[in-house]
Design an enzyme around this catalytic site. Structure first.
Site, short mmCIF file in Angstrom:
data_model
loop_
_atom_site.label_atom_id
_atom_site.label_comp_id
_atom_site.label_asym_id
_atom_site.label_seq_id
_atom_site.Cartn_x
_atom_site.Cartn_y
_atom_site.Cartn_z
N GLY A 143 81.04 59.20 74.64
CA GLY A 143 80.08 58.43 75.43
C GLY A 143 78.65 58.62 74.95
N GLU A 196 78.24 56.19 72.33
CA GLU A 196 78.24 54.86 72.96
C GLU A 196 76.87 54.54 73.58
OE1 GLU A 196 82.70 53.89 74.39
OE2 GLU A 196 81.94 55.85 75.08
N GLU A 242 87.49 60.60 71.33
CA GLU A 242 88.26 60.43 72.56
C GLU A 242 89.77 60.55 72.31
OE1 GLU A 242 84.39 58.25 73.42
OE2 GLU A 242 85.65 58.70 71.69
N1 T1G Z 1 82.22 67.51 79.05
C1 T1G Z 1 82.18 68.66 79.76
N2 T1G Z 1 82.02 69.91 79.21
C2 T1G Z 1 81.87 69.95 77.87
C3 T1G Z 1 81.91 68.78 77.06
C4 T1G Z 1 82.08 67.51 77.71
N3 T1G Z 1 82.10 66.36 77.04
N4 T1G Z 1 81.75 69.16 75.78
C5 T1G Z 1 81.61 70.50 75.79
N5 T1G Z 1 81.69 70.98 77.03
C6 T1G Z 1 81.54 72.38 77.45
C7 T1G Z 1 82.64 73.30 76.90
O1 T1G Z 1 83.76 73.31 77.73
C8 T1G Z 1 81.93 74.65 76.89
O2 T1G Z 1 81.94 75.13 78.21
C9 T1G Z 1 80.49 74.28 76.54
O3 T1G Z 1 80.36 72.88 76.87
C10 T1G Z 1 80.16 74.46 75.09
O4 T1G Z 1 81.13 73.78 74.33
C11 T1G Z 1 83.66 57.23 78.04
C12 T1G Z 1 85.84 58.94 77.45
C13 T1G Z 1 79.85 69.19 71.59
C14 T1G Z 1 80.78 69.78 69.40
O5 T1G Z 1 85.18 65.05 73.00
O6 T1G Z 1 83.41 68.67 70.70
O7 T1G Z 1 82.99 60.51 76.09
O8 T1G Z 1 83.28 77.16 77.82
O9 T1G Z 1 82.11 75.82 73.22
O10 T1G Z 1 81.22 74.85 69.74
O11 T1G Z 1 84.10 56.97 75.83
O12 T1G Z 1 81.89 71.00 72.71
O13 T1G Z 1 80.81 77.29 77.88
O14 T1G Z 1 82.11 76.78 79.98
O15 T1G Z 1 82.70 73.49 72.40
O16 T1G Z 1 78.81 74.24 70.22
C15 T1G Z 1 84.06 62.88 74.19
C16 T1G Z 1 83.66 67.47 73.21
C17 T1G Z 1 84.29 63.01 75.66
C18 T1G Z 1 83.16 66.21 72.64
C19 T1G Z 1 79.83 71.54 70.94
N6 T1G Z 1 83.35 64.03 73.71
N7 T1G Z 1 82.82 68.61 72.89
O17 T1G Z 1 80.62 72.52 70.35
O18 T1G Z 1 80.38 74.41 72.07
S1 T1G Z 1 85.25 61.66 76.25
C20 T1G Z 1 83.99 65.05 73.13
C21 T1G Z 1 82.80 69.13 71.63
C22 T1G Z 1 84.14 60.36 76.32
C23 T1G Z 1 83.73 57.93 76.73
C24 T1G Z 1 84.71 59.01 76.62
C25 T1G Z 1 82.01 70.39 71.46
C26 T1G Z 1 80.61 70.17 70.86
P1 T1G Z 1 82.04 76.66 78.47
P2 T1G Z 1 81.69 74.42 72.97
P3 T1G Z 1 80.22 74.09 70.52
#
Ligand code: T1G
Ligand code: NAD
Length: 710
Positions: free
Chosen positions: A107, A110, A130
């Protein structure tokens, strides 16, 4: 300027003619409801305020926006929806610029694509991951991305979920400009002022023409969709969302924008409802929670500059490669020069393989090997910070090695053992510094497998555990904290569901049917293929070691012993449960094995019966889940999610099912318990329901209820 409903997570400030909108929602600026409200209000404000001539969106902290707030999925939706926010950004009458540093994922990308111009700086990572969560881009990503970068490039980005760096993003057309300094705010403001000076118009991705620049383009786009559909159908191994992604991108070519957006929404909601979304999101958070072992909270890791490995066999060599790949120096100790040379050759074979595949240069290999040193004298370890012992699986041999380590290693050195099954407390108690001893259980091949069981003996110091977790981070491994018992978490549970598979085989199911059913469930291999890969001799040695203490009234299936007695250890001997002609790695069913099985059934007085694939999976999973519950009940695993991560990273458990304990919650614990009680009618000794499972069912609770932060 109207009030800002989300001032705590989205701030806005007028900088001359530019409305600076900053998203500040730690840790990764996820698009929670508050952030969405704040963004919407900011665009509304910009349009309403004549003083504003352009909008600049930036993220505070290390990232732009890491995507939707994943924690919201599966809960009732809270308005405004992200598609609405993105459409509103795009509809802004003033140029909107997104300035990207760090992550712009899902997002987050997006939102940037809904903006009219994008600038990125080095270190930015842009992607639509995603699919890794069982979803698809649900806020216009499947419609705007193809229009900006073309169908083929969009399909590659969305189906792989990979991250593109800033330079690649510029080349693709995802961003318009690269900032040279790391100061994203300065770069963003400078770019906006340049656009204003050039009277740059609002420019909407929905109108971009990468898709339909004439009939040829359109044909090429549809061809890209057809190719992706065919490949995805072959490769997606039961995954739900990939083919939905192809369908959505196809709509971007065939349908007007708003039509495509509607279809994207429909497909997105189908993905939300799929159990795979729940499994994959569970895996996402579980693999982050396991990093937070209680000992790591307050203890500071010790130094990890020099690593030692004792033993240069299958595991010692693999561990040494993992250490070298992490950029660290490693000293290998072996019994004699010949074994040491063999150890070095094992390591070089890995790198030569990469060179042969063109994935490593000879110079680079030579450079890596400068960080390897070897000796047959333990004195060479005097200066190492951490030593990993990987010698024969024999307690006396290991204790002798630890006596040497105790003699030569400096004070404060961490002494680790890679034993698969042995009592680490007994190893620790055999030396003068038991508090510095820990288990580091790697999985073969150790330079590839991500799982690392960090086995915590009773006397260990907290900073030794913290050091082990720090090493895992350096080696890019996923550590799971485990207590000391026979087989720790993974191998202990493995032994139980393997026994369930053996019993089904002796009762009438062919090993080939069992393997096929387990593969259809989502595992890359069935249990008998795994035995042939790892080598039947290892399990045989374990069974022989346990023979003296085995419960005589427990069922013991001897089929595997019959094969081992013939030297049929699997791939390494050309036959095991399968035949491996000329060293092939995919085995063929072996009629001689089936004959041995028939003979064993007759010897055991068993009349074979048929099993459905569904029943095979129910028994296999019930055994895995029940023993998983036992290791949680006994505190060997901190929580059910630790069992899940162990099986996701060490045993090929299908990620979209989230792991055995998550799968159990999906099926329903009462169903699993009922199965166990049904199976117990045949073998009450083997099928004893875990007290934890019984308790949870009685309380109407599930394993997820125990997955709190440790
Ligand atoms: N939502 C909620 N919490 C998140 C999060 C997210 N999107 N991304 C990370 N966290 C939390 C994670 O659980 C951890 O928490 C802390 O942040 C640090 O993360 C409509 C449907 C960005 C590359 O798939 O790939 O958008 O353990 O340890 O190594 O189209 O996090 O500290 O409590 O991973 O520096 C799409 C997911 C969502 C990206 C950073 N986005 N995140 O890496 O830290 S779906 C993703 C990552 C969406 C739309 C759709 C990585 C990072 P805690 P971390 P990091
Ligand atoms: P291996 O037989 O391939 O290698 C063991 C090596 O240790 C040999 O090269 C031997 O020369 C060396 N060695 C023996 N005694 C020694 C001593 N006193 N000093 C120095 N070197 C000595 O065995 P492996 O498969 O690498 O297993 C090693 C350990 O790792 C075992 O404890 C095993 O249980 C464990 N393990 C094995 C696997 C696996 O899949 N093979 C997986 C996880 C853990």
């Amino acid at each position: 300027m109207p009030p800002n409903p989300s001032a705590d997570v989205v701030t806005r400030e007028l900088r001359g003619k530019v409305l600076l909108v900053t998203i500040d929602h730690a840790p990764v600026n996820a698009l929670s409801a508050d952030v969405r409200r704040g963004l919407l209000a900011a665009i509304e404000a910009a349009d309403a305020d004549h003083a504003v001539e352009a909008v600049l969106i930036v993220g505070a902290g290390r990232n732009f926006i890491a995507g939707a707030d994943i924690r919201e999925f599966g809960k009732p939706p809270v308005p405004p929806s992200l598609p609405d926010v993105c459409n509103r950004i795009e509809a802004c009458t003033k140029p909107v610029v997104a300035a990207i540093h760090g992550a712009a994922l899902g997002g987050g990308l997006e939102v940037a694509l809904a903006a009219h111009y994008r600038i990125a700086v080095d270190g930015a990572k842009l992607g639509l991951p995603e699919v890794q969560l069982g979803l698809l881009p649900g806020a216009g990503g499947t419609q705007r991305t193809p229009r900006l970068i073309g169908a083929a490039a969009a399909l590659d980005l969305i189906l792989s979920g990979r991250h593109a760096g800033a330079k690649e993003a510029l080349a693709l057309g995802l961003v318009d400009r690269l900032g040279s300094s790391g100061d994203i705010l300065a770069e963003g403001l400078a770019y906006v002022h340049e656009l204003l000076a050039a009277h740059a118009p609002v420019r909407r991705a929905r109108d971009a023409a990468a898709l339909d620049d004439g009939a040829a383009d359109r044909a090429a786009s549809l061809a890209a969709v057809a190719t992706a559909r065919a490949e995805t159908a072959k490769k997606s191994r039961g995954l739900f969302s990939p083919l939905k992604i192809v369908e959505a991108v196809e709509a971007a070519i065939e349908q007007p924008f708003d039509e495509g957006l509607r279809l994207e929404r429909k497909l997105f909601l189908q993905c939300i409802d799929s159990p795979q979304r729940a499994g994959l999101i569970h895996a996402f958070f579980a693999e982050r929670e396991v990093l937070k072992a209680p000992e790591t909270r307050n203890a500071k890791p010790r130094a990890l500059d020099r690593i030692g490995v004792v033993g240069g066999g299958t595991m010692g060599a693999g561990i040494a490669v993992a250490v070298l790949d992490a950029g660290l120096p490693v000293t290998m100790i072996e019994r004699d020069d010949e074994s040491l040379a063999r150890g070095r050759a094992h390591i070089e074979k890995v790198y030569d393989g990469l060179i042969a595949k063109g994935r490593l240069g000879a110079e680079k290999k030579a450079d890596i090997m400068t960080r390897w040193s070897g000796s047959t004298s333990y004195d060479a370890l005097a200066d190492t910070d951490l030593v990993i012992e990987a010698v024969f699986e024999d307690l006396a041999v290991k204790q002798a090695v630890f006596a040497e380590l105790d003699r030569v290693c400096k004070a404060g050195a961490v002494l680790a053992t890679n034993t698969s099954y042995l009592d680490i407390d007994a190893i620790a108690a055999s030396i003068s510094r038991p508090a510095d001893v820990i288990g580091l259980h790697f999985f073969s091949p150790a330079n590839i497998m991500k799982l690392l069981e960090v086995v915590v003996p009773t006397q260990v110091k907290a900073d030794v555990v913290a050091t082990a977790f720090e090493l895992a981070k350096k080696l890019r491994k996923t550590p799971v904290r485990a207590g000391v018992c026979d087989g720790f978490i993974g191998n202990r549970v493995l032994a139980v569901y393997r026994s369930a598979a053996d019993a089904m085989m002796e009762d009438g199911a062919s090993p080939y049917q069992i393997d096929a059913a387990v593969r259809a469930f989502g595992f890359p291999m069935g249990p008998f293929q795994v035995v042939d890969l790892a080598g039947g001799d290892i399990g045989w040695a374990t069974r022989k070691r346990r023979a003296a203490t085995r419960n005589p009234s427990a069922r013991y299936v001897q089929i595997a012993d019959r094969l081992c007695e013939r030297g049929w250890f699997g791939q390494k001997t050309g036959r095991g449960f399968y035949l491996y002609p000329e060293g092939s790695r995919s085995g063929a069913p072996d009629p001689e094995v089936e004959a041995i099985i028939d003979a064993e059934r007759a010897r055991a007085g068993i009349t074979p019966r048929t099993f459905t694939d569904e029943e095979i999976v129910r028994r296999y999973m019930a055994a895995m889940i029940n023993e998983g519950a036992n290791v949680v009940h006994e505190g060997i695993a901190l929580r059910p999610l630790d069992v899940d991560v162990t099986f996701l990273y060490g045993y090929g458990f299908p990620r979209y099912r989230g792991g055995p304990m998550k799968y159990a919650d999906t099926v329903g614990l009462p169903t699993i318990l009922a199965d166990i009680r049904e199976f117990a009618k045949e073998d009450p000794l083997f099928w004893q329901a875990s007290p934890l499972l019984v308790d949870l069912v009685e309380r109407g609770a599930d394993f997820a209820s125990l997955n709190h932060t440790a």
